[in-house]
Every structure is written in structure tokens, then in C-alpha cells.
Design a protein around this motif. Sequence first.
Motif, PDB file in Angstrom:
ATOM      1  N   ILE A  86       0.849  -1.189   0.000  1.00 35.87           N
ATOM      2  CA  ILE A  86       0.000   0.000   0.000  1.00 35.87           C
ATOM      3  C   ILE A  86       0.882   1.235   0.000  1.00 35.87           C
ATOM      4  CG2 ILE A  86      -1.800   1.274   1.210  1.00 35.87           C
ATOM      5  CD1 ILE A  86      -2.583  -1.419   2.537  1.00 35.87           C
ATOM      6  N   LEU A  87       0.785   2.031  -1.069  1.00 36.68           N
ATOM      7  CA  LEU A  87       1.472   3.310  -1.129  1.00 36.68           C
ATOM      8  C   LEU A  87       0.530   4.350  -0.547  1.00 36.68           C
ATOM      9  CD1 LEU A  87       2.948   1.550  -3.320  1.00 36.68           C
ATOM     10  CD2 LEU A  87       3.510   3.704  -4.414  1.00 36.68           C
ATOM     11  N   TRP A  88       0.997   5.115   0.430  1.00 30.91           N
ATOM     12  CA  TRP A  88       0.165   6.082   1.129  1.00 30.91           C
ATOM     13  C   TRP A  88       0.975   7.346   1.378  1.00 30.91           C
ATOM     14  CZ3 TRP A  88       1.082   8.046   6.097  1.00 30.91           C
ATOM     15  CH2 TRP A  88       2.181   7.493   6.759  1.00 30.91           C
ATOM     16  N   ALA A  89       0.273   8.404   1.786  1.00 33.77           N
ATOM     17  CA  ALA A  89       0.948   9.654   2.129  1.00 33.77           C
ATOM     18  C   ALA A  89       0.245  10.299   3.309  1.00 33.77           C
ATOM     19  CB  ALA A  89       0.940  10.620   0.945  1.00 33.77           C
ATOM     20  N   PRO A  90       1.013  10.885   4.238  1.00 33.22           N
ATOM     21  CA  PRO A  90       0.392  11.633   5.321  1.00 33.22           C
ATOM     22  C   PRO A  90      -0.438  12.778   4.734  1.00 33.22           C
ATOM     23  CG  PRO A  90       2.732  11.345   5.725  1.00 33.22           C
ATOM     24  CD  PRO A  90       2.462  10.871   4.337  1.00 33.22           C
ATOM     25  N   GLY A  91      -1.586  13.013   5.307  1.00 30.07           N
ATOM     26  CA  GLY A  91      -2.442  14.098   4.833  1.00 30.07           C
ATOM     27  C   GLY A  91      -3.441  13.670   3.790  1.00 30.07           C
ATOM     28  N   ASP A  92      -3.301  12.492   3.237  1.00 29.08           N
ATOM     29  CA  ASP A  92      -4.265  12.009   2.255  1.00 29.08           C
ATOM     30  C   ASP A  92      -5.421  11.349   3.005  1.00 29.08           C
ATOM     31  OD1 ASP A  92      -5.097  11.246  -0.517  1.00 29.08           O
ATOM     32  OD2 ASP A  92      -4.853   9.240   0.341  1.00 29.08           O
ATOM     33  N   PRO A  93      -6.646  11.874   2.866  1.00 36.35           N
ATOM     34  CA  PRO A  93      -7.769  11.348   3.641  1.00 36.35           C
ATOM     35  C   PRO A  93      -8.064   9.866   3.378  1.00 36.35           C
ATOM     36  CG  PRO A  93      -8.369  13.426   2.599  1.00 36.35           C
ATOM     37  CD  PRO A  93      -7.037  13.037   2.066  1.00 36.35           C
ATOM     38  N   LEU A  94      -7.978   9.426   2.131  1.00 36.73           N
ATOM     39  CA  LEU A  94      -8.250   8.015   1.845  1.00 36.73           C
ATOM     40  C   LEU A  94      -7.172   7.105   2.436  1.00 36.73           C
ATOM     41  CD1 LEU A  94      -9.575   8.230  -1.827  1.00 36.73           C
ATOM     42  CD2 LEU A  94     -10.885   7.923   0.271  1.00 36.73           C
ATOM     43  N   SER A  95      -5.933   7.564   2.425  1.00 35.87           N
ATOM     44  CA  SER A  95      -4.855   6.796   3.051  1.00 35.87           C
ATOM     45  C   SER A  95      -5.101   6.673   4.555  1.00 35.87           C
ATOM     46  CB  SER A  95      -3.499   7.467   2.817  1.00 35.87           C
ATOM     47  OG  SER A  95      -3.138   7.459   1.461  1.00 35.87           O
ATOM     48  N   ALA A  96      -5.545   7.772   5.177  1.00 33.82           N
ATOM     49  CA  ALA A  96      -5.816   7.743   6.617  1.00 33.82           C
ATOM     50  C   ALA A  96      -6.942   6.768   6.939  1.00 33.82           C
ATOM     51  CB  ALA A  96      -6.166   9.146   7.102  1.00 33.82           C
ATOM     52  N   ARG A  97      -7.973   6.733   6.117  1.00 33.76           N
ATOM     53  CA  ARG A  97      -9.073   5.784   6.341  1.00 33.76           C
ATOM     54  C   ARG A  97      -8.580   4.342   6.257  1.00 33.76           C
ATOM     55  NH1 ARG A  97     -13.250   8.368   2.397  1.00 33.76           N
ATOM     56  NH2 ARG A  97     -13.387  10.367   3.420  1.00 33.76           N
ATOM     57  N   LEU A  98      -7.759   4.085   5.255  1.00 34.87           N
ATOM     58  CA  LEU A  98      -7.244   2.729   5.073  1.00 34.87           C
ATOM     59  C   LEU A  98      -6.354   2.336   6.251  1.00 34.87           C
ATOM     60  CD1 LEU A  98      -7.582   0.545   2.932  1.00 34.87           C
ATOM     61  CD2 LEU A  98      -5.548   1.419   1.810  1.00 34.87           C
ATOM     62  N   GLN A  99      -5.514   3.262   6.717  1.00 35.63           N
ATOM     63  CA  GLN A  99      -4.648   2.964   7.854  1.00 35.63           C
ATOM     64  C   GLN A  99      -5.460   2.740   9.127  1.00 35.63           C
ATOM     65  OE1 GLN A  99      -1.828   6.241   7.839  1.00 35.63           O
ATOM     66  NE2 GLN A  99      -0.240   4.780   7.278  1.00 35.63           N
ATOM     67  N   ALA A 101      -8.481   1.500   9.305  1.00 32.65           N
ATOM     68  CA  ALA A 101      -9.173   0.212   9.201  1.00 32.65           C
ATOM     69  C   ALA A 101      -8.216  -0.971   9.305  1.00 32.65           C
ATOM     70  CB  ALA A 101      -9.938   0.143   7.887  1.00 32.65           C
ATOM     71  N   ILE A 102      -7.033  -0.839   8.745  1.00 36.12           N
ATOM     72  CA  ILE A 102      -6.043  -1.932   8.757  1.00 36.12           C
ATOM     73  C   ILE A 102      -4.951  -1.532   9.750  1.00 36.12           C
ATOM     74  CG2 ILE A 102      -4.534  -3.390   7.340  1.00 36.12           C
ATOM     75  CD1 ILE A 102      -7.405  -3.510   6.385  1.00 36.12           C
ATOM     76  N   ARG A 103      -5.256  -1.567  11.034  1.00 37.72           N
ATOM     77  CA  ARG A 103      -4.361  -1.055  12.058  1.00 37.72           C
ATOM     78  C   ARG A 103      -3.237  -1.994  12.443  1.00 37.72           C
ATOM     79  NH1 ARG A 103      -8.291   1.836  16.375  1.00 37.72           N
ATOM     80  NH2 ARG A 103      -9.966   2.011  14.887  1.00 37.72           N
ATOM     81  N   ARG A 145      -6.830   4.613  -5.592  1.00 35.62           N
ATOM     82  CA  ARG A 145      -7.833   5.153  -4.655  1.00 35.62           C
ATOM     83  C   ARG A 145      -8.615   4.014  -3.991  1.00 35.62           C
ATOM     84  NH1 ARG A 145      -8.592  10.364  -4.545  1.00 35.62           N
ATOM     85  NH2 ARG A 145     -10.784  10.316  -4.011  1.00 35.62           N
ATOM     86  N   ALA A 146      -7.879   3.041  -3.506  1.00 33.90           N
ATOM     87  CA  ALA A 146      -8.477   1.827  -2.957  1.00 33.90           C
ATOM     88  C   ALA A 146      -9.187   2.087  -1.633  1.00 33.90           C
ATOM     89  CB  ALA A 146      -7.407   0.759  -2.760  1.00 33.90           C
ATOM     90  N   THR A 147     -10.318   1.444  -1.474  1.00 38.75           N
ATOM     91  CA  THR A 147     -11.055   1.470  -0.215  1.00 38.75           C
ATOM     92  C   THR A 147     -10.710   0.203   0.566  1.00 38.75           C
ATOM     93  OG1 THR A 147     -12.951   0.307  -1.144  1.00 38.75           O
ATOM     94  CG2 THR A 147     -12.957   2.729  -1.303  1.00 38.75           C
ATOM     95  N   VAL A 148     -11.166   0.142   1.799  1.00 41.26           N
ATOM     96  CA  VAL A 148     -10.915  -1.033   2.620  1.00 41.26           C
ATOM     97  C   VAL A 148     -11.541  -2.265   1.980  1.00 41.26           C
ATOM     98  CG1 VAL A 148     -11.302  -2.076   4.885  1.00 41.26           C
ATOM     99  CG2 VAL A 148     -10.781   0.350   4.710  1.00 41.26           C
ATOM    100  N   GLY A 149     -12.759  -2.133   1.511  1.00 39.79           N
ATOM    101  CA  GLY A 149     -13.438  -3.262   0.865  1.00 39.79           C
ATOM    102  C   GLY A 149     -12.693  -3.747  -0.366  1.00 39.79           C
ATOM    103  N   GLN A 150     -12.220  -2.816  -1.186  1.00 35.84           N
ATOM    104  CA  GLN A 150     -11.478  -3.201  -2.382  1.00 35.84           C
ATOM    105  C   GLN A 150     -10.171  -3.899  -2.008  1.00 35.84           C
ATOM    106  OE1 GLN A 150     -11.254   0.702  -4.129  1.00 35.84           O
ATOM    107  NE2 GLN A 150     -12.851   0.225  -5.633  1.00 35.84           N
ATOM    108  N   LEU A 151      -9.500  -3.400  -0.966  1.00 38.34           N
ATOM    109  CA  LEU A 151      -8.255  -4.030  -0.509  1.00 38.34           C
ATOM    110  C   LEU A 151      -8.523  -5.461  -0.047  1.00 38.34           C
ATOM    111  CD1 LEU A 151      -5.287  -4.130   0.474  1.00 38.34           C
ATOM    112  CD2 LEU A 151      -6.093  -3.131   2.607  1.00 38.34           C
ATOM    113  N   LEU A 152      -9.533  -5.643   0.794  1.00 43.21           N
ATOM    114  CA  LEU A 152      -9.833  -6.981   1.304  1.00 43.21           C
ATOM    115  C   LEU A 152     -10.268  -7.925   0.186  1.00 43.21           C
ATOM    116  CD1 LEU A 152     -11.609  -6.011   4.639  1.00 43.21           C
ATOM    117  CD2 LEU A 152      -9.248  -6.802   4.315  1.00 43.21           C
TER     118      LEU A 152
END
Length: 169
Positions: A86-99, A101-103, A145-152
Motif C-alpha cells: 500500500i502506497l500512502w501519504a500523510p495528509g491524504d484522507p483516503l490513506s488515513a481511512r485505510l490505515q 481500518a487496517i491497524r 484510490r483503494a477502499t478497505v473493501g477493495q483491498l480486502l
Amino acid sequence: MDESRNPAPLDGPPVRRARLWLRPALLTIGGIAAALLLVAIDQVLAGVLLAALALLMGFWTSPLRRGRHVPLATALEMRSDERAIILWAPGDPLSARLQTAIRSGRPDVSWVNVLQDPMAQEFLRTSGGRGALPLVIVGSHVLRRATVGQLLDAMADGAERAAAQSESA
């Protein structure tokens, strides 16, 4: 890797650096202003709590927050249908949601902070830019722009592909 071709994330043009700080600055300034208004109307406790929340959110969305990170080169070496990168960035709202959910520190998920990794920045540029975050790689499949559902779902599909390959081998 040649550092002159892949500058550090904050060595880019001034406009790009400023954009990284826009959301954290607005969250912090807006929260502090609202907190001061609460203090002015004798709501000191609420004002203090709001100021603390504003500072926390300013930090959480800023490039200062390092978060989980594995270099992209390392993550790609372990790439398989049974692992997610998972490529993510601080400040990205979708990245924060994914993080959020997948703690847990799942061994089948590698988190790559694109602000810390020039190779990840280049990969992101060729895969749709910052608008593609969070970018998920499962085997040969890439989700923008993956969501938690798409990742799972992608991880379940990858596990099925891996099981089918091991049965056919």
C-alpha cells in the motif's frame, strides 16, 4: 538510485512543498481560532480540548508524520498474490481511512510512505499521481484510490490465485 533524478519530497518546487502543508496549516489555524472563540465565551475546557485536537490533526495530516514505512524496493521483493503493498501519504484522507481500518501490524501488508521513498514517488507518478492514493498492489493487480473493501477483496482474490497455482503445481 541517482538522488539528483529523484529529489527528496520536500526538495521539489516551492509550490509543491506548500501544498503538502496547506491542509495541516488550515486544520491547525482553524482549530486554534475556534478554540480562542470558545475561551472568549468562557468555555475554557472546550477551548483547550479543541486546541489540542487541532494540533493533533495538524500533525497527523502533515509531512512530519512518518507512520508505517517499508521501502518500495523491499516491498516489491516480497511481492506476491498473498501480500498487499500500500502506497500512502500523510495528509491524504483516503490513506488515513485505510490505515485506520487496517491497524494491526499484519505480515501480509507492507505500507510504503511515498514522502519518504523516491522510488515510490516515481512509481506513483507513473501510476496516476497523488490522486491515485492510496495505491494498492496485490500480485500483478494495481488498485488506485483503494477502499478497505477493495483491498480486502483484492487480497482474497490473490489468496485464491495463490491457492490455485499451488494446486496446479
